[in-house]
Design a protein around this motif. Structure first.
Motif, short mmCIF file in Angstrom:
data_model
loop_
_atom_site.label_atom_id
_atom_site.label_comp_id
_atom_site.label_asym_id
_atom_site.label_seq_id
_atom_site.Cartn_x
_atom_site.Cartn_y
_atom_site.Cartn_z
N VAL A 153 -25.17 49.76 -4.60
CA VAL A 153 -25.09 49.20 -4.05
C VAL A 153 -25.26 47.63 -4.13
CG1 VAL A 153 -26.94 49.04 -2.37
CG2 VAL A 153 -26.74 50.85 -3.02
N VAL A 154 -26.03 47.49 -5.12
CA VAL A 154 -25.93 46.02 -5.54
C VAL A 154 -24.50 45.24 -5.41
CG1 VAL A 154 -26.01 43.96 -7.08
CG2 VAL A 154 -28.25 45.43 -5.55
N ARG A 155 -23.62 45.91 -5.80
CA ARG A 155 -21.87 45.76 -6.38
C ARG A 155 -21.54 45.50 -5.10
NH1 ARG A 155 -21.70 49.14 -9.77
NH2 ARG A 155 -21.63 47.83 -11.87
N LEU A 156 -21.45 46.74 -4.09
CA LEU A 156 -20.45 47.18 -3.02
C LEU A 156 -21.43 45.78 -1.75
CD1 LEU A 156 -18.53 47.88 -1.47
CD2 LEU A 156 -21.31 49.40 -0.54
N VAL A 157 -22.62 45.64 -2.06
CA VAL A 157 -22.86 44.01 -1.37
C VAL A 157 -22.48 42.73 -1.29
CG1 VAL A 157 -24.67 42.94 -0.37
CG2 VAL A 157 -25.30 45.29 -0.33
N SER A 158 -22.67 42.56 -3.24
CA SER A 158 -22.05 41.59 -2.96
C SER A 158 -20.60 41.65 -3.28
CB SER A 158 -21.67 41.51 -5.25
OG SER A 158 -21.59 40.76 -5.46
N GLN A 159 -19.64 42.54 -2.72
CA GLN A 159 -18.51 42.14 -2.93
C GLN A 159 -18.14 42.54 -1.23
OE1 GLN A 159 -17.10 45.63 -4.43
NE2 GLN A 159 -16.47 45.43 -5.99
N LEU A 160 -18.75 43.16 -0.19
CA LEU A 160 -18.99 42.98 0.64
C LEU A 160 -19.05 41.81 1.47
CD1 LEU A 160 -19.93 46.46 2.08
CD2 LEU A 160 -17.79 45.68 2.11
N LEU A 161 -20.19 41.03 1.29
CA LEU A 161 -20.40 39.49 1.38
C LEU A 161 -19.88 38.39 0.80
CD1 LEU A 161 -24.31 40.68 2.64
CD2 LEU A 161 -22.03 40.50 3.94
N ASP A 162 -18.96 38.87 -0.05
CA ASP A 162 -18.31 37.44 -1.11
C ASP A 162 -19.17 37.19 -1.28
OD1 ASP A 162 -16.36 36.63 -2.38
OD2 ASP A 162 -15.95 34.82 -0.59
N ALA A 163 -20.61 37.29 -1.83
CA ALA A 163 -21.53 36.89 -2.90
C ALA A 163 -21.87 36.64 -4.21
CB ALA A 163 -22.99 36.82 -1.95
N PRO A 164 -21.71 35.85 -4.86
CA PRO A 164 -21.35 35.91 -6.73
C PRO A 164 -23.46 36.51 -7.13
CG PRO A 164 -21.93 33.31 -5.82
CD PRO A 164 -21.54 33.97 -4.45
N ILE A 165 -23.86 36.29 -5.88
CA ILE A 165 -25.52 37.11 -6.26
C ILE A 165 -25.86 37.92 -5.12
CG2 ILE A 165 -27.97 35.88 -6.95
CD1 ILE A 165 -26.94 32.92 -7.57
N ALA A 166 -26.71 39.24 -6.73
CA ALA A 166 -26.83 39.72 -5.38
C ALA A 166 -27.65 40.61 -6.29
CB ALA A 166 -26.32 40.93 -4.66
N ALA A 167 -28.92 41.17 -4.88
CA ALA A 167 -29.98 41.91 -6.19
C ALA A 167 -30.88 42.98 -5.04
CB ALA A 167 -31.67 40.47 -6.41
N VAL A 168 -31.79 43.63 -5.55
CA VAL A 168 -32.93 43.95 -5.26
C VAL A 168 -33.67 43.97 -5.70
CG1 VAL A 168 -33.42 46.42 -5.40
CG2 VAL A 168 -31.36 46.33 -4.67
N ASN A 169 -34.89 43.43 -5.05
CA ASN A 169 -35.83 42.79 -5.74
C ASN A 169 -37.35 42.95 -5.05
OD1 ASN A 169 -37.48 40.17 -3.98
ND2 ASN A 169 -35.25 40.53 -3.74
N LEU A 170 -38.03 43.20 -5.63
CA LEU A 170 -39.76 43.43 -6.00
C LEU A 170 -40.61 42.55 -6.40
CD1 LEU A 170 -39.40 47.33 -7.34
CD2 LEU A 170 -39.23 46.64 -4.45
N ILE A 171 -41.16 42.55 -5.12
CA ILE A 171 -42.64 42.04 -5.13
C ILE A 171 -44.27 41.64 -5.07
CG2 ILE A 171 -43.60 39.48 -4.18
CD1 ILE A 171 -40.70 39.03 -4.04
N ALA A 172 -43.57 41.79 -6.74
CA ALA A 172 -45.28 42.39 -7.49
C ALA A 172 -46.15 41.12 -7.63
CB ALA A 172 -44.84 42.26 -9.16
N ARG A 173 -47.39 41.44 -8.13
CA ARG A 173 -47.84 40.22 -8.76
C ARG A 173 -47.89 39.85 -9.49
NH1 ARG A 173 -53.11 41.43 -7.30
NH2 ARG A 173 -53.41 43.31 -6.80
N GLY A 174 -47.71 38.41 -8.86
CA GLY A 174 -47.17 37.05 -9.86
C GLY A 174 -46.25 37.33 -9.98
N ARG A 175 -45.35 38.43 -9.67
CA ARG A 175 -43.32 37.58 -9.92
C ARG A 175 -42.86 38.44 -9.27
NH1 ARG A 175 -41.87 42.99 -14.68
NH2 ARG A 175 -44.58 44.14 -13.51
N GLN A 176 -42.02 37.94 -10.10
CA GLN A 176 -40.39 38.46 -8.77
C GLN A 176 -39.81 39.63 -9.43
OE1 GLN A 176 -38.51 36.52 -5.42
NE2 GLN A 176 -36.87 37.06 -6.09
N TRP A 177 -39.87 40.66 -9.54
CA TRP A 177 -39.03 41.89 -10.66
C TRP A 177 -38.21 42.44 -9.41
CZ3 TRP A 177 -37.96 47.26 -10.70
CH2 TRP A 177 -37.41 47.49 -12.17
N PHE A 178 -36.79 41.93 -10.58
CA PHE A 178 -35.43 42.68 -10.03
C PHE A 178 -34.57 44.53 -10.45
CE2 PHE A 178 -35.29 38.32 -10.33
CZ PHE A 178 -34.85 38.12 -9.59
#
Length: 549
Positions: free
Chosen positions: A34-59
């Protein structure tokens, strides 16, 4: 897109995130695709599925970042969680929220951000599916691109939820597998425990029937049979008790009683086992009565199980401490031993039905491993609870029972056992009906040794022919008779002169509550499970004799 502050509690949100069990898990292809497809469709060099945890952002998955997590203070995505659907920032340097963010202010920093919120079905935001660029995009995203990003975010959230469902299913399958394994182990153990007493019974019976024995040898063989039959009866009673208690079918007779008296009875029952192993038993109790409201027989059973457990799993010459004390409106009973102890895994399942751990002793200790489950169930019916603790194998075990004090703790407990039978019952005329000839004859012989006159019949027809003329005071009727069952026979005897006033007692292997109710409806005075406890039967006959006077 307009910002709408979400009304959610952060601790509750984090608890929901933790419940998915996805944090710090290895990469998975379904998310990476999914991340690879979104990166290609939106022509974005950076893409991620991230979760906002306690004190950190985890990918969970990322392209172009080269890291699996970052400090929450540097996170752009955490601001997206306050949005309803998406957060789009055409140029991060124009947004005051990111004026001090090192990811934005550094040379070659992040200049464009677009993120769609990953939200559960209950509306709880967990993170985002986002794309980033090191160049600003003043035009942002087209409407079609926004729709695509939102749609793919829904796809990611569906994968997260599916992943949890599969994990839950795997956990359920594992629990079922363990339960099936415990069942198999229990059945094997049950077969072992029932076969053990059968061997000496068969050997003793063979001796009695095939050899001319001295009276002392006859007595010894009889003692073996009685002792092993008692052991089998105890095993079967435990099974029936667990079944009745777990299904809520047990009947309790609640009276006010002193728990110190209950404990004394239990100690008396377990004392032979304690003395056999040379244990030192230390009892400590407060001087005042420990009044509770409960069923004396069942509470004695609870204490006996716990003390027996301590005695079995404490090595020779060990120490068992029993302390009884009040704590506010509660009574605490603590049983501590210096025996072989328990592992954390065993403590966690100690009170589960059919769950046993390897505790270092061989199966010669006996038992089915259901005693502690029965203890917990019986205490729950009394408004109490039981816990187990141990510092580990070899460090002993501690069981703590808590029961509510009687609301009338200042009132002396009623005397228990004042109506207990004394001495042998006076002679009665007793009819015994059982199609099992050995069972009928042995029961008749035992009753005759107590001084009663007995008439035996092996069928309902024979009973109807012989018993009216015998005019019994009491009839002991088997329920599982051929042709006419015991209930039908009872009604027939009630209709005939000579047996119409007899006390009817059912003797049967069917001793469920529905059988007792049916017995009462058929006119039975009482029902005893096979094999009959002669002490209980003797007590009942004493009461019958007293009422007859």
């Amino acid at each position: 897109m307009t910002s709408n502050s979400a009304n959610f509690d952060e601790d509750a949100r984090l608890a929901v995130l933790d419940s998915f069990g996805i944090l710090d898990t290895p990469p998975e292809r379904s998310f990476d695709d999914v991340v690879r497809l979104v990166s290609q469709l939106l022509d974005a060099p950076i893409a991620a599925v991230n979760l906002i945890a306690r004190g950190r952002q985890w990918f969970k998955s990322e392209i172009g970042l080269g890291t699996r997590e970052m400090p929450l203070d540097n996170s752009i995505c955490r601001h997206a969680l306050l949005e309803q659907e998406q957060m789009i920032v055409p140029d991060t340097r124009d947004d005051p929220r990111f004026s001090c963010n090192p990811l934005v202010t550094a040379d070659g920093g992040l200049r464009f951000y677009a993120g769609a919120v990953l939200r559960t079905r209950d509306g709880v935001p967990l993170g985002t599916l986002c794309v980033l660029d090191k160049k600003p995009r003043p035009e942002g995203l087209t409407e079609q691109q926004q729709f695509m990003l939102t749609t793919m975010a829904h796809q990611v959230m569906s994968q997260i939820e599916l992943r949890r469902a599969l994990t839950d299913q795997e956990a359920l399958n594992e629990a079922l597998r363990r339960a099936d394994q415990r069942k198999d182990e229990f059945l094997a153990m049950l077969a072992h425990e029932l076969r053990n007493p059968l061997a000496p019974i068969v050997s003793a019976a063979t001796m009695l029937s095939n050899f001319e024995l001295q009276p002392s040898m006859v007595q010894r063989a009889a003692d073996i049979i009685a002792r092993q039959a008692g052991h089998m009866t105890s095993l079967i009673d435990d099974l029936l008790d667990v079944s009745r208690v777990t299904r809520g079918k047990v009947e309790l007779e609640f009276v006010e009683l002193d728990l110190k008296d209950v404990l004394a009875d239990a100690v008396e029952q377990v004392r032979p086992l304690i003395e056999k192993h040379g244990h030192r038993l230390v009892l400590e109790a407060m001087p005042a009565p420990a009044l509770v409201v409960g069923d004396r027989k069942r509470l004695v059973q609870v204490m006996t199980n716990l003390l027996s457990n301590a005695a079995k799993y404490t090595l020779e010459g060990g120490r068992i401490e029993v302390r009884l004390a009040t704590r506010g409106a509660l009574i605490d009973l603590t049983i501590r031993d210096d025996g072989i102890g328990m592992s954390p895994e065993l403590i966690a399942s100690a009170f589960d039905l059919f769950s046993q751990g390897t505790r270092g002793l061989d199966r010669s200790q006996g038992g089915l491993g259901i005693g502690l489950a029965l203890v917990r169930s019986l205490l729950k019916l009394h408004g109490g609870e039981v816990t187990a603790a141990s510092d580990g194998p070899g460090c002993g075990s501690t069981f703590r029972v808590t029961l509510p004090l009687s609301s009338r703790a200042g009132v002396a407990a009623p005397a228990i056992g004042t109506d207990a039978p004394q001495g042998n019952p006076a002679a009665l005329r007793i009819g015994v009906v059982d199609d099992n000839e050995d069972a009928a004859v042995t029961l008749a012989l035992l009753l005759e040794t107590l001084g009663h006159t007995v008439s035996v019949a092996h069928s309902a027809r024979a009973a109807l022919e012989a018993l009216p003329a015998f005019e019994p005071d009491v009839c002991l009727l088997d329920i599982g008779l051929p042709e006419m069952n015991g209930f039908e026979l009872a009604r027939a005897l009630r209709a005939r002169p000579g047996t119409d006033h007899a006390i009817l007692i059912a003797v049967t292997g069917y001793a469920q509550e529905k059988d007792r109710a049916e017995a009462r409806a058929a006119g039975f005075h009482d029902l005893f499970a096979k094999p009959v406890d002669l002490e209980v039967l003797g007590a009942a006959l004493v009461q019958i004799e007293r009422r007859r006077r």
